[in-house]
Design an enzyme around this catalytic site. Sequence first.
Site, PDB file in Angstrom:
ATOM      1  CE  LYS A  54      -3.835  -2.373   2.209  1.00 50.44           C
ATOM      2  NZ  LYS A  54      -4.426  -2.819   3.466  1.00 50.44           N
ATOM      3  CD  GLN A  98      -3.349  -4.427   6.687  1.00 47.81           C
ATOM      4  OE1 GLN A  98      -3.229  -3.493   5.911  1.00 47.81           O
ATOM      5  NE2 GLN A  98      -4.050  -5.508   6.386  1.00 47.81           N
ATOM      6  CG  ASP A 121      -9.832   0.139   4.871  1.00 51.30           C
ATOM      7  OD1 ASP A 121      -9.700  -0.155   3.668  1.00 51.30           O
ATOM      8  OD2 ASP A 121      -9.071  -0.260   5.765  1.00 51.30           O
TER       9      ASP A 121
END
Length: 298
Positions: A54, A98, A121
């Site tokens: 990422k 994460q 997200d």
Amino acid sequence: MVADIIDGKAFAGRLRERVATVAARFERAAGRKPGLAVVLVGEDAASRVYVAAKGKATIEAGMASFEHRLPADAPQGELLALVARLNADPAVDGILVQLPLPPQMDEAAVIAAIAPAKDVDGFTVENAGRLATGLPGFVPCTPLGCLMLLKDRLGDLSGLEAVVIGRSNIVGKPMAQLLTQASCTVTLAHSRTRDLPAVVRRADIVVAAVGRPEMIAADWLKPGATVIDVGINRLPPAEGESRGRLVGDVDFAGASAVAGAITPVPGGVGPMTIAVLLRNTAVAAYRNAGIALDENAL
Ligand code: NDP
């Protein structure tokens, strides 16, 4: 019938180019790059690989990448304090924590601490509610990527029968919401669904997000169906292999003889997830700075 392969890697590459163009325009207008902060707690090997990928993709798209690492035994308060700092930092447009988090942490509480305007997200209750009620917000990256592939392949999805297998908050449920919004007739299947093969057989669109290697067999599919395989499963290594093969939730070889189109694993949905994360970060930057952007063109 031999199914067309839906090349998610190529589509993701084109999306990343469009994101890089709007990121450069943002930098000219705002005097800074769009910024994505990624927080990694602990040393989980797969998470480290994802976070590194990422960060690299963020920089390649001309955006600023801020990586924060906490030890596996960090108290939850330390993570919440970091998220609060990132919420307040004007250089940060998107925040990604994460998952999974270590067991001493409450994932729901950590996600709830992320400012919805920076929740690229789309995991906060605010953004899940916005998706459910049709308000603008942030949509989880994997299902949004699947929807983009479906629209690219099929155009208008209106009236099509869609079956989503798997009801997680990060894939299955938002996928069903997106397909409902696109005017599909949606069935959301899960481990308690009765006669799953018969349910799948009526679908024009099948999205498999189960996490069971090659579970969906060729004879479950309606001929000509469009199949999106979200699953990423590593098989045990065969003799002479050091690592097992990656496979999806669909029997790719069998399904390719029945479906009209299918995503491969790897190279299908996986590359879309990171590309949509970059897209959501660029969108967050424009929204947070109050600069106009045609989000539908991204
Ligand atoms: P979860 O484990 O959270 O959810 C799995 C879902 O599958 C559950 O709803 C479960 O039902 C359902 N399920 C399990 N077994 C069966 C069965 N035998 N029949 C029907 N349904 C079943 O998984 P995720 O949604 O997080 O991920 C799914 C897969 O997608 C995984 O392989 C994951 O690695 C992959 N993934 C890939 C991404 C990408 O970028 N390509 C991103 C995210 C995930 P129930 O609710 O009843 O238990």
